[in-house]
Design a protein around this motif. Sequence first.
Motif, PDB file in Angstrom:
ATOM      1  N   ALA B  23       0.869  -1.183   0.000  1.00  0.00           N
ATOM      2  CA  ALA B  23       0.000   0.000   0.000  1.00  0.00           C
ATOM      3  C   ALA B  23       0.904   1.229   0.000  1.00  0.00           C
ATOM      4  O   ALA B  23       1.607   1.488   0.972  1.00  0.00           O
ATOM      5  CB  ALA B  23      -0.894  -0.005   1.230  1.00  0.00           C
ATOM      6  N   GLY B  24       0.890   1.967  -1.099  1.00  0.00           N
ATOM      7  CA  GLY B  24       1.734   3.167  -1.194  1.00  0.00           C
ATOM      8  C   GLY B  24       0.985   4.379  -0.683  1.00  0.00           C
ATOM      9  O   GLY B  24       0.054   4.863  -1.333  1.00  0.00           O
ATOM     10  N   LEU B  25       1.369   4.840   0.495  1.00  0.00           N
ATOM     11  CA  LEU B  25       0.651   5.953   1.117  1.00  0.00           C
ATOM     12  C   LEU B  25       1.465   7.233   0.956  1.00  0.00           C
ATOM     13  O   LEU B  25       2.575   7.341   1.465  1.00  0.00           O
ATOM     14  CB  LEU B  25       0.425   5.661   2.602  1.00  0.00           C
ATOM     15  N   VAL B 111      -0.579  -0.841  -4.561  1.00  0.00           N
ATOM     16  CA  VAL B 111      -1.813  -0.053  -4.557  1.00  0.00           C
ATOM     17  C   VAL B 111      -1.441   1.397  -4.283  1.00  0.00           C
ATOM     18  O   VAL B 111      -0.774   1.698  -3.284  1.00  0.00           O
ATOM     19  CB  VAL B 111      -2.785  -0.567  -3.466  1.00  0.00           C
ATOM     20  N   VAL B 112      -1.854   2.286  -5.182  1.00  0.00           N
ATOM     21  CA  VAL B 112      -1.562   3.719  -5.008  1.00  0.00           C
ATOM     22  C   VAL B 112      -2.808   4.535  -5.364  1.00  0.00           C
ATOM     23  O   VAL B 112      -3.738   4.026  -6.001  1.00  0.00           O
ATOM     24  CB  VAL B 112      -0.386   4.193  -5.911  1.00  0.00           C
ATOM     25  N   GLY B 113      -2.788   5.777  -4.953  1.00  0.00           N
ATOM     26  CA  GLY B 113      -3.885   6.669  -5.312  1.00  0.00           C
ATOM     27  C   GLY B 113      -3.814   7.027  -6.795  1.00  0.00           C
ATOM     28  O   GLY B 113      -2.725   7.146  -7.360  1.00  0.00           O
ATOM     29  N   ARG B 114      -4.989   7.183  -7.408  1.00  0.00           N
ATOM     30  CA  ARG B 114      -5.008   7.537  -8.830  1.00  0.00           C
ATOM     31  C   ARG B 114      -4.726   9.033  -8.972  1.00  0.00           C
ATOM     32  O   ARG B 114      -5.191   9.846  -8.163  1.00  0.00           O
ATOM     33  CB  ARG B 114      -6.374   7.197  -9.433  1.00  0.00           C
ATOM     34  N   VAL B 121       2.503  16.076  -9.716  1.00  0.00           N
ATOM     35  CA  VAL B 121       3.356  14.884  -9.674  1.00  0.00           C
ATOM     36  C   VAL B 121       2.465  13.671  -9.896  1.00  0.00           C
ATOM     37  O   VAL B 121       1.536  13.417  -9.136  1.00  0.00           O
ATOM     38  CB  VAL B 121       4.057  14.781  -8.298  1.00  0.00           C
ATOM     39  N   ARG B 122       2.736  12.914 -10.945  1.00  0.00           N
ATOM     40  CA  ARG B 122       1.851  11.795 -11.307  1.00  0.00           C
ATOM     41  C   ARG B 122       2.458  10.485 -10.802  1.00  0.00           C
ATOM     42  O   ARG B 122       3.099   9.742 -11.549  1.00  0.00           O
ATOM     43  CB  ARG B 122       1.623  11.794 -12.809  1.00  0.00           C
ATOM     44  N   VAL B 123       2.208  10.243  -9.525  1.00  0.00           N
ATOM     45  CA  VAL B 123       2.771   9.062  -8.863  1.00  0.00           C
ATOM     46  C   VAL B 123       2.163   7.790  -9.450  1.00  0.00           C
ATOM     47  O   VAL B 123       2.870   6.835  -9.774  1.00  0.00           O
ATOM     48  CB  VAL B 123       2.506   9.127  -7.339  1.00  0.00           C
ATOM     49  N   GLY B 124       0.838   7.788  -9.594  1.00  0.00           N
ATOM     50  CA  GLY B 124       0.169   6.600 -10.108  1.00  0.00           C
ATOM     51  C   GLY B 124       0.661   6.218 -11.491  1.00  0.00           C
ATOM     52  O   GLY B 124       0.965   5.055 -11.762  1.00  0.00           O
ATOM     53  N   GLN B 125       0.761   7.208 -12.341  1.00  0.00           N
ATOM     54  CA  GLN B 125       1.192   6.933 -13.725  1.00  0.00           C
ATOM     55  C   GLN B 125       2.627   6.403 -13.754  1.00  0.00           C
ATOM     56  O   GLN B 125       2.933   5.451 -14.462  1.00  0.00           O
ATOM     57  CB  GLN B 125       1.083   8.207 -14.559  1.00  0.00           C
ATOM     58  N   TYR B 126       3.497   7.025 -12.951  1.00  0.00           N
ATOM     59  CA  TYR B 126       4.885   6.582 -12.922  1.00  0.00           C
ATOM     60  C   TYR B 126       4.957   5.120 -12.456  1.00  0.00           C
ATOM     61  O   TYR B 126       5.699   4.314 -13.020  1.00  0.00           O
ATOM     62  CB  TYR B 126       5.691   7.480 -11.970  1.00  0.00           C
ATOM     63  N   THR B 137      -4.724   1.258  -8.979  1.00  0.00           N
ATOM     64  CA  THR B 137      -4.917   2.664  -8.615  1.00  0.00           C
ATOM     65  C   THR B 137      -6.310   2.844  -8.021  1.00  0.00           C
ATOM     66  O   THR B 137      -7.262   2.189  -8.434  1.00  0.00           O
ATOM     67  CB  THR B 137      -4.744   3.585  -9.835  1.00  0.00           C
ATOM     68  N   VAL B 138      -6.383   3.749  -7.079  1.00  0.00           N
ATOM     69  CA  VAL B 138      -7.599   3.918  -6.291  1.00  0.00           C
ATOM     70  C   VAL B 138      -7.944   5.402  -6.253  1.00  0.00           C
ATOM     71  O   VAL B 138      -7.072   6.237  -6.035  1.00  0.00           O
ATOM     72  CB  VAL B 138      -7.369   3.421  -4.840  1.00  0.00           C
TER      73      VAL B 138
END
Lengths: 620, 174
Positions: B23-25, B111-114, B121-126, B137-138
């Motif tokens: 879980a990527g918080l 699992v990361v936020g969408r 910063v596009r964490v999910g896309q990266y 993605t959530v």
Amino acid sequence: MTTPIERTPPRITSVESEPRESELSKGGAPPTWLATEAFDLDDLLEDLRNRAQASDRAQERLAALLDAVLAVSADLDLSDVLARIVRCACELVDARYGALGVLGADGEHLVEFVAHGLSQEEQEAIGDPPHGHGVLGLLIRQPRPRRLRDVAAHPDSHGFPANHPVMHSFLGVPIRIRDEVFGNLYLTEKQCGTEKQGGTEKQGGTEKQGDADFTADDEAILVALAAAAGIAIDNARLYERSRRLRRWLETTAEVTQLLLEGMDEASAMGFLATRTRELSEAQLAMVALYDEVGDLVIRGVEGGEPSRAAKRPGAVLGTVLHKGYWRELIAEHESVLLLTRLGDSTIDSLSADVRELGDADPHGPTALVPITVGDDEVGVIAVAWAADAETYVGNVVPLLAALAQEMGLTLAAARGQQDRSRLALLEDRDRIARDMHDHVIQRLFATGLSLQAAARMAESTSVRRRLDEAVDDLDAAIKDIRHTIFELHRPTPFRELREEIVELVRVCAKTLGFSPSLTIDGSLDGLAADFEADLIAVVREGLTNVARHAQAASASVRVTSGDTIQVEVADDGVGVAPSAVQSGLANLRKRAESHGGSLTVRARTPRGTALVWEALPDRE
Amino acid sequence: MQTPTNAGAAGAQSPNHPRDVVAGLVNDGMAAFVAGAAVREAVHRAARVRFIQVLPVGLSSEERAEMDVAMFGVALRALHRQRRVPCTFETVEGEAAQMLVERSRGAAVLVVGRDSPDAAVRVGQYCQEHAACDVLTVSGPDDTELVPTGHTRSAYRVLAGDRAHDDPDRADTT
């Protein structure tokens, strides 16, 4: 073990007495219609004989299957049941080797492997048990019976590890418990019988190299045994669960009883930590409670052999848990199961904080369970297991949570009981003070006034002087009573002495390396100050002796108040040597004798020493 | 909440254990949804869930401790009534996307936020483009989207019709 029923093959005397074909042909005469009839009859009889033998074999196997079903159901210990199932399966289908693989929670890997036919040395030489790859994994992915002529030739086979015996014929069936696949039975190397029936899986033309193939009958028998085994395993698991639950409930009842009987919280929590570790089959258990000022303080730790620990478990008693996530855990009323594994890239510091309290492995499962009552936050129980306990702990955490909930109620009840008794004492003191003020003093005052009036009327000087003296005495008595009333309204000495003893025992725990149990039975109200000092000295000297000389693993302090006051300090150490210097004990004896009491030091069975100090209480 | 022992390595994976759910918080307002989805995935897979919080570099120890406790609370609420789900808590400092990709190596799913459309910063896309595992993605309590390993989200959309049938590990997706 199965005991196949011995059966006598049926005799067909009339058939066997008929002349055989070879005998009929001896004369060289051409076969007549009679000979043709006899030829057909022989075939018929042979067929009947074969059918009778087949029926007999079927009955024998059925009887053996029933025996096996009885055997696997005869015990409720799960490990025994699993071993019996494998052994019975091997005997039923004449397999040389057998195993039962238990599936893990993910349903994809084997977490337990019970083997039969291999010695302990052979199993150790092979190394790690299989995890469910290769052909064994085939049964996991597709749980249905499998018969193979040569297991090594199967496309899914990964081959055998070093030191593994060569195996050819293979029969595997799943064991189900209701809708859940519990595991699989694997049998190899059929030992007797050479019949080869259809249904064996083709393996690209590879020829069988073993002794024999498993048959369709073997498969049917094993499927039936697997069905019975599923029920036996389910029963064993239910029995194990109920037995474990009963032990947890017994522990809850024990701690409840101790607390409500007057044992102090620190001792009771020490006992709780000990029993929790035993019941959980864990390496370490810790109990921490909030104190009066809101600090979360460790009250009980049980963590393996103290001699192996870098930091002795008793040394952490009284430590305040400062980190914020402890409070967050309790405030959220949520249990959590931490799991760190060897090779993890990071160390979960929450898990490490618990494991470092005692002698636990650096990695493994750790459960943190808050103790709460409704919205009230009471404390936390933490339990740490060995790294190989991963598959076991999932079932223990709910039991821990139930225990913590019960402990919350018990602690609330015990604290309520203490508060009620303290309140009753205060109310009693208040009533006594009020009665003395409103009734006794007023009467004495009235009497004094009356005497003063009488003195003025007295003609005799000596009578007047004596009346004045009586008035002065009454004044003094009134002053004494007012002083007593003032004392009654001061903070209760009962609480002070009791708490002083509790604190003393708690401090001594650090020296001892463990937390002695403490029970105070009866009221210590109204004891004279010097008697209180002697009582404290007895407890201190007793525990100091245990720490210095006893090499004990546990100790108990019991203070019993009645017509006499008795202090018993007992340990399970090495005992008192006759040559030991006993100056401390001599002092305790003098203290006892000064209060009309005595001191006794006696050996305990099977080991240890009990110091019993008894004296007549001096009350204020 | 953790002490790195060697940078970049993933959690221990044994052939006996299902691979972890990570879980990527990050501080994107979706930590609770991410934690909840990760716990559901872990329950489904009978796997361990690793809560990894990525903090920006330069926080004081007090700020870091405060964030630790906050993340712990979020995870506890996600674990509500899931007492048997094993977990770990880790906090690392650095650039969120890179840290999560690095820390999720060896995991079954990250699992990361969408990313919001206007995210800087596009964490999910990266993560979808670089993670070695599946990425879920959530963006809400029931709004999840799984991108299998090796596919960006756009590529996944093309494949989604086929993948849905042959990916047994696939979570509920929208």
